[in-house]
Structure formats: structure tokens, C-alpha cells
Design a protein around this motif. Structure first.
Motif, PDB file in Angstrom:
ATOM      1  N   GLY A   5     -65.791   5.533  11.136  1.00  0.00           N
ATOM      2  CA  GLY A   5     -65.291   4.105  11.339  1.00  0.00           C
ATOM      3  C   GLY A   5     -64.169   4.112  10.275  1.00  0.00           C
ATOM      4  N   HIS A   6     -64.574   4.802   8.907  1.00  0.00           N
ATOM      5  CA  HIS A   6     -63.400   4.404   7.991  1.00  0.00           C
ATOM      6  C   HIS A   6     -62.277   5.364   8.141  1.00  0.00           C
ATOM      7  CE1 HIS A   6     -61.850   4.451   4.026  1.00  0.00           C
ATOM      8  NE2 HIS A   6     -62.058   5.643   3.958  1.00  0.00           N
ATOM      9  N   TRP A   7     -62.700   6.508   8.339  1.00  0.00           N
ATOM     10  CA  TRP A   7     -61.759   7.700   8.522  1.00  0.00           C
ATOM     11  C   TRP A   7     -60.769   7.423   9.365  1.00  0.00           C
ATOM     12  CZ3 TRP A   7     -66.271  11.687   8.939  1.00  0.00           C
ATOM     13  CH2 TRP A   7     -66.677  12.114   7.514  1.00  0.00           C
ATOM     14  N   THR A   8     -61.342   6.790  10.643  1.00  0.00           N
ATOM     15  CA  THR A   8     -60.340   6.133  11.821  1.00  0.00           C
ATOM     16  C   THR A   8     -59.356   5.227  11.628  1.00  0.00           C
ATOM     17  OG1 THR A   8     -61.969   7.037  13.210  1.00  0.00           O
ATOM     18  CG2 THR A   8     -60.317   5.592  14.268  1.00  0.00           C
ATOM     19  N   SER A   9     -59.754   4.123  10.751  1.00  0.00           N
ATOM     20  CA  SER A   9     -59.259   2.811  10.625  1.00  0.00           C
ATOM     21  C   SER A   9     -58.257   3.159   9.047  1.00  0.00           C
ATOM     22  CB  SER A   9     -60.195   1.689  10.109  1.00  0.00           C
ATOM     23  OG  SER A   9     -61.191   1.911   9.118  1.00  0.00           O
ATOM     24  N   TRP A  10     -58.658   3.836   8.016  1.00  0.00           N
ATOM     25  CA  TRP A  10     -58.089   3.793   6.803  1.00  0.00           C
ATOM     26  C   TRP A  10     -56.519   4.555   7.040  1.00  0.00           C
ATOM     27  CZ3 TRP A  10     -57.397   1.318   2.997  1.00  0.00           C
ATOM     28  CH2 TRP A  10     -56.717   1.745   1.923  1.00  0.00           C
ATOM     29  N   PHE A  11     -56.544   5.760   7.832  1.00  0.00           N
ATOM     30  CA  PHE A  11     -55.316   6.554   7.968  1.00  0.00           C
ATOM     31  C   PHE A  11     -55.229   6.813   9.696  1.00  0.00           C
ATOM     32  CE2 PHE A  11     -53.209  10.308   8.513  1.00  0.00           C
ATOM     33  CZ  PHE A  11     -51.993   9.893   8.068  1.00  0.00           C
ATOM     34  N   ASN A  12     -54.148   6.272  10.315  1.00  0.00           N
ATOM     35  CA  ASN A  12     -53.940   6.472  11.711  1.00  0.00           C
ATOM     36  C   ASN A  12     -52.678   6.441  11.842  1.00  0.00           C
ATOM     37  OD1 ASN A  12     -53.381   3.580  11.547  1.00  0.00           O
ATOM     38  ND2 ASN A  12     -55.657   3.189  11.662  1.00  0.00           N
ATOM     39  N   GLN A  13     -52.193   6.251  13.275  1.00  0.00           N
ATOM     40  CA  GLN A  13     -50.858   6.360  13.692  1.00  0.00           C
ATOM     41  C   GLN A  13     -49.817   5.506  13.245  1.00  0.00           C
ATOM     42  OE1 GLN A  13     -49.936   9.180  15.621  1.00  0.00           O
ATOM     43  NE2 GLN A  13     -47.922   8.301  14.946  1.00  0.00           N
ATOM     44  N   PRO A  14     -50.343   4.061  13.189  1.00  0.00           N
ATOM     45  CA  PRO A  14     -49.290   3.328  12.352  1.00  0.00           C
ATOM     46  C   PRO A  14     -49.024   3.581  11.056  1.00  0.00           C
ATOM     47  CG  PRO A  14     -50.913   2.059  13.540  1.00  0.00           C
ATOM     48  CD  PRO A  14     -51.458   3.476  13.727  1.00  0.00           C
ATOM     49  N   ASP A  15     -49.899   4.161  10.222  1.00  0.00           N
ATOM     50  CA  ASP A  15     -49.510   4.752   8.834  1.00  0.00           C
ATOM     51  C   ASP A  15     -48.683   5.627   8.906  1.00  0.00           C
ATOM     52  OD1 ASP A  15     -51.397   2.852   7.373  1.00  0.00           O
ATOM     53  OD2 ASP A  15     -52.985   4.097   8.396  1.00  0.00           O
ATOM     54  N   ASP A  74     -46.472   6.372  11.311  1.00  0.00           N
ATOM     55  CA  ASP A  74     -44.857   5.637  11.755  1.00  0.00           C
ATOM     56  C   ASP A  74     -44.497   5.193  10.403  1.00  0.00           C
ATOM     57  OD1 ASP A  74     -45.679   6.491  14.306  1.00  0.00           O
ATOM     58  OD2 ASP A  74     -46.318   4.483  14.862  1.00  0.00           O
ATOM     59  N   ALA A  75     -45.375   4.601   9.692  1.00  0.00           N
ATOM     60  CA  ALA A  75     -44.718   3.818   8.455  1.00  0.00           C
ATOM     61  C   ALA A  75     -44.245   4.858   7.512  1.00  0.00           C
ATOM     62  CB  ALA A  75     -45.765   2.952   7.781  1.00  0.00           C
ATOM     63  N   GLY A 122     -55.350  13.705  12.003  1.00  0.00           N
ATOM     64  CA  GLY A 122     -54.501  13.382  10.973  1.00  0.00           C
ATOM     65  C   GLY A 122     -53.298  14.343  10.963  1.00  0.00           C
ATOM     66  N   LEU A 123     -53.634  15.733  10.998  1.00  0.00           N
ATOM     67  CA  LEU A 123     -52.513  16.637  10.847  1.00  0.00           C
ATOM     68  C   LEU A 123     -51.671  16.564  12.083  1.00  0.00           C
ATOM     69  CD1 LEU A 123     -54.682  19.384   9.076  1.00  0.00           C
ATOM     70  CD2 LEU A 123     -52.618  18.130   8.123  1.00  0.00           C
ATOM     71  N   GLN A 124     -52.187  16.628  13.130  1.00  0.00           N
ATOM     72  CA  GLN A 124     -51.626  16.472  14.528  1.00  0.00           C
ATOM     73  C   GLN A 124     -50.536  15.464  14.594  1.00  0.00           C
ATOM     74  OE1 GLN A 124     -55.091  16.904  16.955  1.00  0.00           O
ATOM     75  NE2 GLN A 124     -54.121  18.810  17.790  1.00  0.00           N
ATOM     76  N   GLN A 125     -51.134  14.162  13.992  1.00  0.00           N
ATOM     77  CA  GLN A 125     -50.286  12.932  14.154  1.00  0.00           C
ATOM     78  C   GLN A 125     -49.023  13.290  13.025  1.00  0.00           C
ATOM     79  OE1 GLN A 125     -53.368  10.428  13.363  1.00  0.00           O
ATOM     80  NE2 GLN A 125     -53.033   9.421  15.170  1.00  0.00           N
ATOM     81  N   GLY A 141     -42.989  15.277  11.775  1.00  0.00           N
ATOM     82  CA  GLY A 141     -42.074  16.085  10.997  1.00  0.00           C
ATOM     83  C   GLY A 141     -42.638  16.092   9.521  1.00  0.00           C
ATOM     84  N   ILE A 142     -43.914  15.734   9.212  1.00  0.00           N
ATOM     85  CA  ILE A 142     -44.533  15.579   7.817  1.00  0.00           C
ATOM     86  C   ILE A 142     -45.294  17.101   7.691  1.00  0.00           C
ATOM     87  CG2 ILE A 142     -45.673  14.256   6.100  1.00  0.00           C
ATOM     88  CD1 ILE A 142     -44.782  11.690   7.898  1.00  0.00           C
TER      89      ILE A 142
END
Length: 445
Positions: free
Chosen positions: A70-80, A82-83, A123-126, A131-132
Motif C-alpha cells: 500500500g505504501h509503495w503504491t501510494s508514495w510513488f505513482n503516475q501523478p508523481d 507526471d509532475a 514504476g520503471l515502466q511509468q 522519457g525519464i
């Protein structure tokens, strides 16, 4: 050892076919200038999240995996992601614990959550879609590599990483992560692997670390060689039509990389890859990963020089935090004089540690800083670190809560941009002449 027998042993371990691939010079995959952030407190937690990862996992063995997922999913995800993309970030450094390769954990004495590898792939795929590129940082090592540091996964005053057994486990981790970086499409944007985050600074307390540096590079390059990516001086071979590649091996001595320790590591890594369901195949990248070390000047008391271990593209990492003291007197003028005359890029280059990037830095200081100074402080640091290969800010974000107090103001990159201390375009600064009044004739340290 004859080259034929050495390569035969290595090939028998993984049964690879060696194609013809040309070595790529330079630092393949990294941007010309790194503008990056760390993904701290994601897959390795820091102290403001939990007191220590190992103790938490030991206390809650039945629910730890679910809680951490739950922490891994919420701490770093697609909105991050995008930012980061919206703010021009081109590189991330991802702190990892050895336990992400779960087979390396001694479950009788070591307690860590499971399931991190799937989160890393996600995370790597996102990041790749944005392009990061990514640097995989071995942040928390077997046995613990740093004294009383929360980032090590287990806060202890008696680090035990610096032993043959734990060096061996770290090398297995290296081979597994190298293989994934080449054959798993989710790892397509991985360009570098960092051997050890912040080893003990006193080199007299890190016995064998120089040998480990040598073996780290050998294991990574030997793994790549078997995946069809040649090391300098050891070009890979065209696969024979009859499949009997051993008959095609050249009569050259490559025992310099396929040593007994390397062969042992490859064998142990191969069994783990089987458990993971990874079928070693030809590299999708066909270019070498960048080996990455903390620079030689990170340690004192006659440290080993990681430049001596280089074989192929290699980069160097330095971390600089003024907030912990020992760099400059705690006042704005002293800080700006220090950073504006910083000679670390030049000093490292003189010892072969180039290119150098600053893999951790931030805005925290030892005194109460107003917004005007933090803006100057951000500009001056960016200008200093950009004299090298670039910089990676710690951290991409910080928890905003009563417990975290106001740490985000100085530790969070995204918060720093929002508050105006950091420019939205990371290649720019507010004042390119910020250092002009502080340049001195006396070299800094």
C-alpha cells in the motif's frame, strides 16, 4: 586458466549464445546533463516514515507485505511521474534494498517486506513512458553498510557489510539486477547501477572494499558478456550455425573478468533468476550499463580508487549536505563562499573520477533561512553541480504532516519548485550571477 575453459564454465551456467555486438563508448543512455531527483522513501523507507524497515517487518510478519504494498503504491505513482516530467526531470535515482531480490534474505535473521520487485517494474515502466531514465542505487546492502543510518534498512552501530559473505550477496544482487536491466522490457530505461550508497567514510573500517569494487565491475561486465554485450577488449562472437558456440571461442585470456569469484556469483545468480521466472536471453539494449560508485574522495584514510576498477562506461557520485555541518560556518555568506568556490569536480577529475554527478543534495541549512536565501542557495548549488555531469536532488517529495513538520520546504524538489526556490526548468537559474560576489582567490575544500 585457459580462455576456452573459463568461458565454457560461464556459458554452462546460463547456456547463452553470444552474438556479435559492438561496444559503445561514453556513458550510454544518460542525458548530456543530468537533472534528476531521488525516489527516496519509496522502496527503501526513511526515518520519518518508520523507525526502521527491518524492525517493522519483524514486528508484523503476517501483514507487512500488504502494508508495504500500500505504501509503495501510494508514495510513488503516475501523478508523481507526471509532475516530474512537467518539471523537466530527465533522470531518477532509485534507492533499493538488497531484499528486493528476495532469495538473498535470510528469513531466520533478516526481516523485510516482499513484493518490491513488482513495484519497481511498475514504476520503471511509468518513468520510461515519460522519457525519464533511471539509476538503480544499491542503497541498503546485506549486513548494513553504514553506521546508525535509517536508510540502510536496519539502524545499527555495527555494520556487517564489509565481509566476504555479504560482499558475495551484494555481487549476486548486481548480477540479477544487471540481467533484469538487459532482458526485462520493464527495465528498458535503466542506464546505470550504483554499487554502494555512502559506505563508511573511514576506509580503515571498510576492509576489502577495494576488492569489492573490482568484483562489482567484473560481475556486471561478465553478466553482460553472457547476454551478448561485450566488454572492452573482449568482443562477443557470432553464434555458430550448429549451436556449438564453445568451438568458436577465441584463444584469448579473459580470466581477468571470469575469475573464480565471478563464476560463483554467476552460478548463484542463475538459480535466483530461475526462481524469478527470468529466462536469460540476448540483451534488448546491446549497450553496456554504466557502473557507478561514490567517488574516491567520499572516504579518507587511503581509500581505494574506484577508477582502478573501471571497465567500460563508469560514472562517479558525490553527496553534499551542508545541514549536517563540517562544510562551512552556519551563515549565508559562508555557505555561498563555499559552494561558489567548490572544487570537487576538478579534484575528482584529477584522480580519474570523471564524469562526476552529485547524486544527493538539498536546500536544508543549519540556520533559519528566508525565501530569498533559499532561492540563492538553490541557484548556487545548481551552478556548482552542473560543472560536472549534473545533479540529483534529495528528495522528489517529502511527507507533509505534523510529524514531518516543515521539512518539505527544504527537502522536497516539487515543493521547492512550487515555492519558487527552484526554477520550473531545471536547466535554468533565477540569477546566473549569484556567485559573482563570492568568488575568492582561496580554493574551497
Amino acid at each position: 586458466m585457459r580462455a576456452t575453459s573459463t568461458l565454457s564454465q560461464a556459458a554452462a551456467i546460463w547456456s547463452f549464445i553470444l552474438p556479435a555486438v559492438l561496444a559503445v563508448p561514453g556513458l550510454p543512455g544518460l542525458p548530456d546533463k543530468i537533472y534528476g531527483v531521488n525516489l527516496g522513501s519509496w522502496l527503501v523507507l526513511e526515518s520519518w516514515m518508520l523507525p526502521q524497515e527491518c524492525a517493522f517487518a519483524k514486528a508484523f510478519p503476517d501483514t507487512v507485505d500488504q502494508i508495504f504494498d500500500g505504501h509503495w503504491t501510494s508514495w510513488f505513482n503516475q501523478p508523481d511521474v507526471d509532475a516530474l516530467k512537467a518539471n523537466g526531470i530527465n533522470t531518477v535515482r532509485i534507492p533499493l534494498g538488497y531484499w528486493i531480490v528476495e532469495a538473498l534474505v535470510d528469513r531466520a535473521t533478516e526481516f523485510y517486506p516482499r513484493g518490491g520487485l513488482a513495484q519497481l517494474r511498475r514504476g520503471l515502466q511509468q518513468l520510461n513512458a515519460a522519457g525519464i531514465v533511471a539509476i538503480l542505487d544499491h542503497h541498503a546492502l546485506p549486513g548494513v553498510a553504514a553506521v546508525n543510518q535509517m536508510f540502510a534498512g536496519n539502524c545499527t552501530s555495527t555494520p556487517m557489510f564489509y565481509t566476504d559473505a555479504n560482499y558475495h550477496r551484494a555481487l549476486i544482487w548486481t548480477s540479477v539486477m544487471t540481467t533484469l536491466s538487459h532482458v526485462d522490457s520493464a527495465f528498458a530505461n535503466v542506464v546505470a547501477i550504483e554499487a554502494v550508497n555512502e559506505p563508511i567514510m573511514d576506509a580503515t573500517q571498510t576492509p576489502g572494499y577495494g576488492n569489492f569494487q573490482q568484483n562489482f565491475v567484473k560481475v556486471l561486465r561478465a553478466t553482460e558478456f553472457l547476454l551478448g554485450v561485450p566488454s572492452p577488449g573482449f568482443p562477443a562472437l557470432p553464434a555458430p550455425a550448429n549451436g556449438n558456440f564453445t568451438a568458436m571461442l577465441p584463444n584469448v585470456n579473459i580470466s581477468s573478468i571470469f575469475t573464480a569469484e565471478v563464476l560463483s556469483v554467476l552460478q548463484d545468480a542463475a538459480s535466483i533468476l530461475v526462481e524469478l521466472g527470468v529466462i536469460p536471453a540476448l540483451s534488448h539494449k546491446r549497450t553496456q550499463l554504466i557502473t557507478n560508485f561514490m567517488d574516491v574522495n567520499w572516504q579518507f584514510n587511503d581509500p581505494p580508487n574506484p577508477a582502478a576498477a573501471a571497465n567500460g562506461p563508469q560514472g562517479y557520485d558525490n553527496h553534499l549536505y551542508y545541514v549536517f555541518g563540517g562544510v562551512a560556518d552556519p551563515n549565508p555568506t559562508a555557505y555561498l563562499i563555499s559552494i561558489c568556490n567548490l572544487p570537487r569536480v576538478q579534484n575528482d577529475a584529477a584522480l580519474g573520477n570523471s564524469p562526476l554527478w552529485f547524486g544527493e543534495w538539498g536546500l536544508p541549512v543549519q540556520f533559519t533561512a528566508n525565501d530569498t536565501f533559499l532561492t540563492q542557495w538553490a541557484d548556487a548549488q545548481k551552478l556548482a553541480y552542473s560543472k560536472g555531469a549534473g545533479w540529483i536532488f534529495w528528495n522528489f517529495k517529502i511527507e507533509k504532516s505534523e510529524l514531518a513538520e516543515d521539512r518539505a520546504r527544504e527537502w522536497s524538489y516539487l515543493e521547492g519548485v512550487e515555492l519558487g526556490f527552484l526554477t520550473k526548468d531545471p536547466s535554468q537559474v533565477h540569477d546566473p550571477n549569484v556567485c559573482a560576489p563570492y568568488i575568492t582567490a582561496t580554493p574551497a575544500t
